[in-house]
Design a protein around this motif. Structure first.
Motif, mmCIF file in Angstrom:
data_model
loop_
_atom_site.group_PDB
_atom_site.id
_atom_site.type_symbol
_atom_site.label_atom_id
_atom_site.label_comp_id
_atom_site.label_asym_id
_atom_site.label_seq_id
_atom_site.Cartn_x
_atom_site.Cartn_y
_atom_site.Cartn_z
ATOM 1 N N ALA A 195 0.833 -1.203 0.000
ATOM 2 C CA ALA A 195 0.000 0.000 0.000
ATOM 3 C C ALA A 195 0.866 1.251 0.000
ATOM 4 C CB ALA A 195 -0.942 -0.009 1.203
ATOM 5 N N ASP A 196 1.933 1.250 0.826
ATOM 6 C CA ASP A 196 2.843 2.392 0.864
ATOM 7 C C ASP A 196 3.511 2.605 -0.482
ATOM 8 O OD1 ASP A 196 2.197 2.764 3.521
ATOM 9 O OD2 ASP A 196 4.019 1.797 4.298
ATOM 10 N N LYS A 197 3.966 1.530 -1.090
ATOM 11 C CA LYS A 197 4.622 1.619 -2.393
ATOM 12 C C LYS A 197 3.659 2.155 -3.452
ATOM 13 C CE LYS A 197 6.995 -1.256 -5.798
ATOM 14 N NZ LYS A 197 7.410 -2.604 -6.156
ATOM 15 N N THR A 198 2.433 1.666 -3.424
ATOM 16 C CA THR A 198 1.422 2.113 -4.390
ATOM 17 C C THR A 198 1.117 3.595 -4.201
ATOM 18 O OG1 THR A 198 0.465 -0.102 -4.439
ATOM 19 C CG2 THR A 198 -0.922 1.687 -5.235
ATOM 20 N N ASN A 199 1.002 4.027 -2.950
ATOM 21 C CA ASN A 199 0.725 5.439 -2.677
ATOM 22 C C ASN A 199 1.865 6.329 -3.143
ATOM 23 O OD1 ASN A 199 -1.805 4.978 -1.579
ATOM 24 N ND2 ASN A 199 -1.005 4.749 0.486
ATOM 25 N N LYS A 200 3.099 5.919 -2.906
ATOM 26 C CA LYS A 200 4.259 6.691 -3.346
ATOM 27 C C LYS A 200 4.281 6.796 -4.876
ATOM 28 C CE LYS A 200 7.248 5.701 0.575
ATOM 29 N NZ LYS A 200 8.445 5.000 1.048
ATOM 30 N N GLU A 201 3.978 5.703 -5.548
ATOM 31 C CA GLU A 201 3.961 5.704 -7.014
ATOM 32 C C GLU A 201 2.854 6.620 -7.528
ATOM 33 O OE1 GLU A 201 5.038 4.733 -10.960
ATOM 34 O OE2 GLU A 201 6.102 4.610 -9.041
ATOM 35 N N ARG A 202 1.693 6.571 -6.904
ATOM 36 C CA ARG A 202 0.590 7.433 -7.304
ATOM 37 C C ARG A 202 0.969 8.903 -7.123
ATOM 38 N NH1 ARG A 202 -3.330 6.603 -3.606
ATOM 39 N NH2 ARG A 202 -3.865 4.584 -4.472
ATOM 40 N N GLU A 203 1.590 9.230 -5.996
ATOM 41 C CA GLU A 203 2.014 10.601 -5.743
ATOM 42 C C GLU A 203 3.042 11.057 -6.785
ATOM 43 O OE1 GLU A 203 3.414 10.586 -1.725
ATOM 44 O OE2 GLU A 203 1.407 10.319 -0.885
ATOM 45 N N ARG A 204 3.967 10.179 -7.129
ATOM 46 C CA ARG A 204 4.984 10.507 -8.122
ATOM 47 C C ARG A 204 4.335 10.792 -9.478
ATOM 48 N NH1 ARG A 204 7.590 8.359 -12.200
ATOM 49 N NH2 ARG A 204 6.612 6.329 -12.030
ATOM 50 N N LEU A 205 3.383 9.960 -9.865
ATOM 51 C CA LEU A 205 2.697 10.163 -11.140
ATOM 52 C C LEU A 205 1.873 11.443 -11.137
ATOM 53 C CD1 LEU A 205 1.564 6.504 -11.900
ATOM 54 C CD2 LEU A 205 3.374 7.786 -13.046
ATOM 55 N N GLU A 206 1.249 11.756 -10.021
ATOM 56 C CA GLU A 206 0.477 12.992 -9.927
ATOM 57 C C GLU A 206 1.390 14.206 -10.067
ATOM 58 O OE1 GLU A 206 -1.643 12.668 -6.222
ATOM 59 O OE2 GLU A 206 -3.159 11.333 -7.079
ATOM 60 N N GLU A 207 2.570 14.139 -9.446
ATOM 61 C CA GLU A 207 3.533 15.239 -9.565
ATOM 62 C C GLU A 207 3.994 15.391 -11.017
ATOM 63 O OE1 GLU A 207 4.635 17.604 -7.472
ATOM 64 O OE2 GLU A 207 3.083 16.841 -6.113
ATOM 65 N N GLU A 208 4.248 14.282 -11.687
ATOM 66 C CA GLU A 208 4.643 14.346 -13.100
ATOM 67 C C GLU A 208 3.540 14.974 -13.952
ATOM 68 O OE1 GLU A 208 5.861 10.560 -14.618
ATOM 69 O OE2 GLU A 208 7.574 10.407 -13.238
#
Length: 75
Positions: free
Chosen positions: A55-68
């Protein structure tokens, strides 16, 4: 339409029906297999911590994609 053409069409529809029924059966089997595998995995001792890490990994990836996405909109 000729009777022979109608008979041919009927046979094709019957074959398609059989294929669709087979696909449905295979999907039901895969669902049962998936549910059974998931229930087995939930019984493992590391399930809770592993789920948290995922879940933590998925959230970090989602945040990274949102920033991009935000950067792309600004440029």
């Amino acid at each position: 339409m000729k009777e022979s053409t109608l008979i041919d069409l009927q046979k094709k529809v019957e074959k398609q029906d059989a294929v669709i029924k087979q696909i449905i059966e295979e999907l039901m089997h895969l669902r049962d297999l998936s549910v059974g595998s998931f229930e087995l995995v939930k019984q493992l001792d590391d399930y809770g911590p592993a789920l948290k890490r995922l879940a933590d990994k998925t959230n970090k990836e989602r945040e990274r994609l949102e920033e991009e996405d935000k950067k792309k909109l600004v440029n």
